[in-house]
Design an enzyme around this catalytic site. Structure first.
Site, PDB file in Angstrom:
ATOM      1  N   THR A  17     -37.987  11.372   9.579  1.00 60.14           N
ATOM      2  CA  THR A  17     -37.408  11.623   8.266  1.00 60.14           C
ATOM      3  C   THR A  17     -35.915  11.350   8.237  1.00 60.14           C
ATOM      4  OG1 THR A  17     -37.024  13.334   6.586  1.00 60.14           O
ATOM      5  CG2 THR A  17     -37.180  14.090   8.861  1.00 60.14           C
ATOM      6  N   SER A  18     -35.411  10.964   7.068  1.00 59.86           N
ATOM      7  CA  SER A  18     -33.974  10.789   6.876  1.00 59.86           C
ATOM      8  C   SER A  18     -33.276  12.116   6.596  1.00 59.86           C
ATOM      9  CB  SER A  18     -33.702   9.803   5.730  1.00 59.86           C
ATOM     10  OG  SER A  18     -34.123   8.508   6.086  1.00 59.86           O
ATOM     11  N   LYS A  56     -32.880   4.517   7.854  1.00 57.75           N
ATOM     12  CA  LYS A  56     -33.822   3.564   7.282  1.00 57.75           C
ATOM     13  C   LYS A  56     -33.081   2.792   6.195  1.00 57.75           C
ATOM     14  CE  LYS A  56     -37.632   6.926   7.773  1.00 57.75           C
ATOM     15  NZ  LYS A  56     -38.557   7.809   7.043  1.00 57.75           N
ATOM     16  N   ASP A  90     -43.420   6.218   1.703  1.00 63.05           N
ATOM     17  CA  ASP A  90     -43.474   6.045   0.251  1.00 63.05           C
ATOM     18  C   ASP A  90     -42.390   5.137  -0.291  1.00 63.05           C
ATOM     19  OD1 ASP A  90     -41.275   8.121  -1.407  1.00 63.05           O
ATOM     20  OD2 ASP A  90     -41.425   8.140   0.764  1.00 63.05           O
ATOM     21  N   ASP A 125     -40.331  13.143   2.796  1.00 60.49           N
ATOM     22  CA  ASP A 125     -40.170  13.183   1.340  1.00 60.49           C
ATOM     23  C   ASP A 125     -40.962  12.070   0.670  1.00 60.49           C
ATOM     24  OD1 ASP A 125     -38.265  15.404   0.902  1.00 60.49           O
ATOM     25  OD2 ASP A 125     -36.962  14.188   2.169  1.00 60.49           O
ATOM     26  N   ASP A 150     -43.341   9.824   7.488  1.00 62.68           N
ATOM     27  CA  ASP A 150     -42.184  10.173   6.678  1.00 62.68           C
ATOM     28  C   ASP A 150     -42.451  11.536   6.034  1.00 62.68           C
ATOM     29  OD1 ASP A 150     -39.796   9.746   5.038  1.00 62.68           O
ATOM     30  OD2 ASP A 150     -41.205   9.387   3.403  1.00 62.68           O
TER      31      ASP A 150
END
Length: 218
Positions: free
Chosen positions: A109-110, A141, A166, A16, A14
């Site tokens: 990543t989103s 996600k 995270d 962020d 991931d």
């Protein structure tokens, strides 16, 4: 603390909160959005980490049309991409990524391409060659699609991947993909990852002779 050793064939990372600390800008932009919509900022912040913006909006404003959420999300992504104030690496991220050079790993990543490129650059981090971004998936996600696509791009079975995450949404996505999950940072511990570390200074990766990766965590 005794280190946990995980064996894998690929790592899925991931961005962020895991590689990049972007909490300052995420807080600024989402709290402004909360005020515009008369929502409690603290409650909003419990939802937004790890998800694509429009997916968070759908949870927070369930009666609002999807197209409105998508348009609002596009505006917010532009705001976020223009705001790099306070964006820094998570401690240990640069050395961690350097240790993965030439080893199978992907960014999942989103964020979209523009935002992920800008944030990684602002944090002084190299972009992995394989990247799964918001444009790559049909579902945000906690849906596992992104992690499953990352594994497929690397040609590795899901059960042979270790995820670094995270957020609750991200950890749930990794679990739903059938992968083991290393939780990074204070947010991660309450969401049931396999093991938790404060930051990436506590992680070491080595390639074994058979092509597998040994990941020391802790």
């Amino acid at each position: 603390m005794t280190a946990t050793v995980l064996t894998a064939r690929a790592l899925l990372l991931d961005m962020d909160g895991t590689l990049v600390n972007s909490d300052a800008v995420v807080e600024r932009i989402w709290r402004r959005w909360s005020e515009r919509h008369g929502l409690d900022g603290d409650e909003v912040m419990k939802v937004v980490h790890g998800r694509q913006g429009h997916a968070s909006m759908a949870m927070l404003l369930p009666d609002r049309p999807v197209q409105q959420n998508l348009a609002d999300n596009a505006r917010m992504l532009a705001e976020e991409t223009a705001d790099m104030d306070g964006v820094v690496e998570v401690p240990g991220a640069a050395a961690f990524l350097a240790s993965l050079d030439g080893l199978p790993h992907a960014l999942v990543t989103s964020a979209d391409v523009a935002l992920s490129t800008a944030r990684m650059a602002a944090a002084g981090l190299p972009l992995p060659a394989v990247r799964i971004t918001a444009e790559s998936v049909g579902a945000s996600k906690p849906d596992p699609e992104g992690f499953l696509k990352g594994a497929a791009e690397l040609g590795v079975a899901p059960e042979d991947c270790v995820v670094f995450e995270d957020s609750g949404a991200g950890i749930a996505a990794g679990r739903a993909a059938g992968m083991r999950v290393v939780g990074v940072g204070a947010r991660a511990g309450v969401h049931g990852p396999d093991v938790v570390v404060a930051d990436l200074t506590r992680v070491r990766v080595e390639a074994a002779a058979d092509g597998s990766l040994r990941v020391w965590v802790g």
